[in-house]
Design an enzyme around this catalytic site. Sequence first.
Site, PDB file in Angstrom:
ATOM      1  N   PRO A 138      15.660  44.453  52.129  1.00 22.26           N
ATOM      2  CA  PRO A 138      14.778  45.016  53.152  1.00 22.26           C
ATOM      3  C   PRO A 138      15.223  46.375  53.670  1.00 22.26           C
ATOM      4  CG  PRO A 138      16.087  43.218  54.059  1.00 22.26           C
ATOM      5  CD  PRO A 138      16.297  43.206  52.573  1.00 22.26           C
ATOM      6  N   ASN A 139      14.230  47.224  53.873  1.00 25.07           N
ATOM      7  CA  ASN A 139      14.376  48.567  54.460  1.00 25.07           C
ATOM      8  C   ASN A 139      14.992  49.590  53.510  1.00 25.07           C
ATOM      9  OD1 ASN A 139      13.352  47.814  57.093  1.00 25.07           O
ATOM     10  ND2 ASN A 139      15.242  46.636  57.321  1.00 25.07           N
ATOM     11  N   ARG A 175      15.509  56.853  56.459  1.00 26.54           N
ATOM     12  CA  ARG A 175      16.179  55.928  57.362  1.00 26.54           C
ATOM     13  C   ARG A 175      17.621  56.363  57.647  1.00 26.54           C
ATOM     14  NH1 ARG A 175      18.418  50.114  55.302  1.00 26.54           N
ATOM     15  NH2 ARG A 175      18.922  49.272  57.361  1.00 26.54           N
ATOM     16  N   TYR A 180      23.091  56.319  55.750  1.00 27.33           N
ATOM     17  CA  TYR A 180      22.747  55.854  54.403  1.00 27.33           C
ATOM     18  C   TYR A 180      22.568  56.979  53.374  1.00 27.33           C
ATOM     19  CZ  TYR A 180      22.053  51.455  56.865  1.00 27.33           C
ATOM     20  OH  TYR A 180      22.247  50.343  57.633  1.00 27.33           O
ATOM     21  N   ASN A 191      21.964  45.126  46.462  1.00 28.50           N
ATOM     22  CA  ASN A 191      22.194  45.536  47.840  1.00 28.50           C
ATOM     23  C   ASN A 191      21.247  44.673  48.667  1.00 28.50           C
ATOM     24  OD1 ASN A 191      22.357  46.607  50.369  1.00 28.50           O
ATOM     25  ND2 ASN A 191      22.279  48.749  49.709  1.00 28.50           N
ATOM     26  N   ALA A 230      20.201  43.783  55.176  1.00 26.32           N
ATOM     27  CA  ALA A 230      20.620  42.904  56.279  1.00 26.32           C
ATOM     28  C   ALA A 230      20.745  41.438  55.854  1.00 26.32           C
ATOM     29  CB  ALA A 230      19.638  43.035  57.444  1.00 26.32           C
ATOM     30  N   ASP A 259      22.390  31.413  47.669  1.00 26.33           N
ATOM     31  CA  ASP A 259      22.179  30.240  46.810  1.00 26.33           C
ATOM     32  C   ASP A 259      21.399  30.604  45.552  1.00 26.33           C
ATOM     33  OD1 ASP A 259      23.564  28.601  48.513  1.00 26.33           O
ATOM     34  OD2 ASP A 259      21.805  27.542  49.301  1.00 26.33           O
ATOM     35  N   GLU A 313      27.957  43.237  44.462  1.00 27.91           N
ATOM     36  CA  GLU A 313      27.297  43.542  45.736  1.00 27.91           C
ATOM     37  C   GLU A 313      27.564  45.004  46.091  1.00 27.91           C
ATOM     38  OE1 GLU A 313      28.747  40.931  48.816  1.00 27.91           O
ATOM     39  OE2 GLU A 313      27.990  42.226  50.406  1.00 27.91           O
ATOM     40  N   HIS A 335      26.841  48.262  48.917  1.00 31.55           N
ATOM     41  CA  HIS A 335      26.339  48.797  50.199  1.00 31.55           C
ATOM     42  C   HIS A 335      26.586  50.284  50.220  1.00 31.55           C
ATOM     43  CE1 HIS A 335      25.747  44.784  51.667  1.00 31.55           C
ATOM     44  NE2 HIS A 335      26.938  44.497  51.186  1.00 31.55           N
ATOM     45  N   SER A 347      26.737  52.099  52.984  1.00 31.41           N
ATOM     46  CA  SER A 347      27.674  52.357  54.083  1.00 31.41           C
ATOM     47  C   SER A 347      28.874  51.423  53.962  1.00 31.41           C
ATOM     48  CB  SER A 347      26.963  52.125  55.423  1.00 31.41           C
ATOM     49  OG  SER A 347      26.580  50.768  55.552  1.00 31.41           O
ATOM     50  N   ARG A 383      31.582  49.210  60.595  1.00 30.79           N
ATOM     51  CA  ARG A 383      30.399  49.310  61.459  1.00 30.79           C
ATOM     52  C   ARG A 383      30.390  48.152  62.464  1.00 30.79           C
ATOM     53  NH1 ARG A 383      25.211  50.177  58.126  1.00 30.79           N
ATOM     54  NH2 ARG A 383      24.462  50.793  60.196  1.00 30.79           N
ATOM     55  N   ARG A 412      28.026  43.194  60.834  1.00 32.54           N
ATOM     56  CA  ARG A 412      27.958  43.648  59.439  1.00 32.54           C
ATOM     57  C   ARG A 412      29.257  43.376  58.667  1.00 32.54           C
ATOM     58  NH1 ARG A 412      23.182  46.894  59.474  1.00 32.54           N
ATOM     59  NH2 ARG A 412      22.942  47.894  61.493  1.00 32.54           N
TER      60      ARG A 412
HETATM   61  C1  DQA Z   1      23.389  48.114  53.895  1.00 29.93           C
HETATM   62  C2  DQA Z   1      24.223  47.648  55.098  1.00 29.93           C
HETATM   63  C3  DQA Z   1      23.501  46.562  55.866  1.00 29.93           C
HETATM   64  O1  DQA Z   1      24.277  46.168  56.992  1.00 29.93           O
HETATM   65  C4  DQA Z   1      22.152  47.069  56.363  1.00 29.93           C
HETATM   66  O2  DQA Z   1      21.461  46.023  57.025  1.00 29.93           O
HETATM   67  C5  DQA Z   1      21.333  47.667  55.281  1.00 29.93           C
HETATM   68  C6  DQA Z   1      21.990  48.529  54.299  1.00 29.93           C
HETATM   69  C7  DQA Z   1      24.049  49.304  53.166  1.00 29.93           C
HETATM   70  O3  DQA Z   1      23.629  49.590  52.052  1.00 29.93           O
HETATM   71  O4  DQA Z   1      24.933  49.955  53.717  1.00 29.93           O
HETATM   72  O5  DQA Z   1      20.120  47.506  55.234  1.00 29.93           O
HETATM   73  O6  DQA Z   1      23.306  47.041  52.960  1.00 29.93           O
END
Ligand code: DQA
Length: 150
Positions: free
Chosen positions: A10-11, A18, A23, A74, A77, A87, A98, A100, A102, A107, A111
């Site tokens: 998401p996002n 954003r 980011y 990624n 959240a 799962d 995985e 990220h 950031s 942070r 997180r």
């Molecule tokens: C994120 C870090 C997460 O805490 C955040 O909710 C994101 C982006 C990152 O790529 O740094 O949406 O996954």
Amino acid sequence: MRKITILNGPNLNMLGIREPGVYGKESLAAIELLVRKRAEELNISVSFFQTNHEGEMIDRIHSSYGNDDGIIINPGAWTHYSYAIRDALSAVSLPVVEVHLSNIHKREAFRHVSVVAPIAVGQIAGFGALGYVLALDAIAGQVPSGDSKA
Ligand code: DQA
């Protein structure tokens, strides 16, 4: 050819707009181009998927079963609380990296926890868009080239 799926939660469709200070300025499309370039060099086939809907992400993870050799994700959240995503990743028994953008560990406290990390081969955080390229290099080492499904 090895097949790797790159999933964004998401996002992450809002990258570039954003919180660029957190980011980065690259859009998700720009990151995809970077990764595709590296994938070509590594002779890996990559597919990309982004969704803001948890059920859609779970369905997409399930569809990797029998079709892909590894998953880079990624989870946005969802990282911090979605046992359903964790799962689903466990269910398909594929190597998971995985990513990220950031450094989640420096942070807000919420997180610092990843419910996905315990089922991942490893986590890359804090290197911005480069993290996806590093993840591809990392997962390439987990999936021998002889292991092809395509
Ligand atoms: C994120 C870090 C997460 O805490 C955040 O909710 C994101 C982006 C990152 O790529 O740094 O949406 O996954």
